[in-house]
Design a protein around this motif. Structure first.
Motif, PDB file in Angstrom:
ATOM      1  N   GLN A 204      -3.488 -37.775  -2.463  1.00 31.97           N
ATOM      2  CA  GLN A 204      -4.565 -37.262  -3.318  1.00 31.97           C
ATOM      3  C   GLN A 204      -5.643 -36.575  -2.490  1.00 31.97           C
ATOM      4  O   GLN A 204      -6.261 -37.208  -1.640  1.00 31.97           O
ATOM      5  CB  GLN A 204      -5.179 -38.421  -4.122  1.00 31.97           C
ATOM      6  CG  GLN A 204      -6.302 -37.981  -5.042  1.00 31.97           C
ATOM      7  CD  GLN A 204      -5.827 -36.998  -6.108  1.00 31.97           C
ATOM      8  OE1 GLN A 204      -4.952 -37.318  -6.902  1.00 31.97           O
ATOM      9  NE2 GLN A 204      -6.399 -35.793  -6.117  1.00 31.97           N
TER      10      GLN A 204
ATOM     11  N   SER B 240      -9.348 -34.945  -1.829  1.00 32.96           N
ATOM     12  CA  SER B 240     -10.671 -35.425  -2.236  1.00 32.96           C
ATOM     13  C   SER B 240     -11.292 -34.538  -3.315  1.00 32.96           C
ATOM     14  O   SER B 240     -12.246 -34.946  -3.977  1.00 32.96           O
ATOM     15  CB  SER B 240     -11.605 -35.503  -1.027  1.00 32.96           C
ATOM     16  OG  SER B 240     -11.668 -34.245  -0.402  1.00 32.96           O
TER      17      SER B 240
ATOM     18  N   ASN C 237       0.946 -37.878  -5.897  1.00 32.07           N
ATOM     19  CA  ASN C 237       0.455 -38.936  -5.013  1.00 32.07           C
ATOM     20  C   ASN C 237       1.483 -40.049  -4.827  1.00 32.07           C
ATOM     21  O   ASN C 237       1.185 -41.230  -4.971  1.00 32.07           O
ATOM     22  CB  ASN C 237      -0.876 -39.497  -5.553  1.00 32.07           C
ATOM     23  CG  ASN C 237      -1.599 -40.363  -4.529  1.00 32.07           C
ATOM     24  OD1 ASN C 237      -1.205 -40.431  -3.367  1.00 32.07           O
ATOM     25  ND2 ASN C 237      -2.653 -41.031  -4.969  1.00 32.07           N
TER      26      ASN C 237
ATOM     27  N   SER D 122      -5.189 -41.412  -0.157  1.00 33.61           N
ATOM     28  CA  SER D 122      -6.032 -40.233  -0.010  1.00 33.61           C
ATOM     29  C   SER D 122      -5.483 -39.400   1.146  1.00 33.61           C
ATOM     30  O   SER D 122      -5.095 -39.944   2.189  1.00 33.61           O
ATOM     31  CB  SER D 122      -7.463 -40.693   0.269  1.00 33.61           C
ATOM     32  OG  SER D 122      -8.093 -39.799   1.148  1.00 33.61           O
TER      33      SER D 122
END
Ligand SMILES: *[C@@H]1O[C@H](CO)[C@@H](O)[C@H](O)[C@H]1NC(C)=O
Ligand SMILES: *[C@@H]1O[C@H](CO)[C@@H](O)[C@H](O)[C@H]1NC(C)=O
Length: 144
Positions: free
Chosen positions: A80, A82, A89, A94
């Motif tokens: 993912q 930001s 995902n 992140s």
């Protein structure tokens, strides 16, 4: 001032560029030698051509997705961003976690990528630079 110095140190310490044999040993210690049938030399070769072993490498693709880290893992499928843009995902992380000098998250995600039906063929650089080649030089002299 102290805070600024800390931030600068943090920035420097997270810009890790591995030396070839160092990276081969780290991969081996994380069980990558033969993982899903992919040899250590294949992993070292693809990292060389994807990122030059730079944990902070990022490249934006023409379709707006970004490739992250030493394995250049793609944001649309695996992590993912930001900015909140859509991602499958599949690594459930992140993207920025793929850029740190602790490569545990990046290796865990690379294992997830290679378990997909495409396997190692997910990496264009592997196809263009490593497939059907003698890769012995990538691990030569590394004692792995
Ligand atoms: C976007 O481009 C990258 C790099 O060419 C590619 O790997 C990825 O599959 C593309 N994503 C989509 C959703 O088409
Ligand atoms: C994704 O990661 C979060 C923690 O960052 C965890 O709470 C959650 O259970 C994970 N989801 C899956 C499907 O593994």
């Amino acid at each position: 001032m102290r805070g600024l110095v800390f931030l600068l140190l943090l920035a420097v310490s997270s810009a890790k560029v591995f030396e070839r044999c160092e990276w081969a040993r780290v991969l081996k210690s994380h069980g990558m030698d033969g993982y899903q049938g992919v040899s250590l030399a294949d992993w070292v070769c693809l990292s060389q051509w994807e990122s030059s072993y730079n944990t902070r490498a990022t490249n934006t693709n023409s379709n707006g997705s970004t490739d992250y880290g030493i394995f250049q893992i793609n944001s649309y499928y695996w992590c993912q961003k930001s900015d909140g843009s859509f991602s499958h995902n599949a690594c459930n992380i992140s993207c920025n976690q793929l850029l740190t000098d602790d490569v545990t998250a990046a290796i865990t995600c690379a294992k997830r990528v290679v378990r997909d039906p495409n396997g190692i063929r997910a990496w264009m650089a592997w196809i263009s630079r490593c497939e059907n080649r003698d890769l012995s030089s990538y691990v030569a002299g590394c004692g792995v």
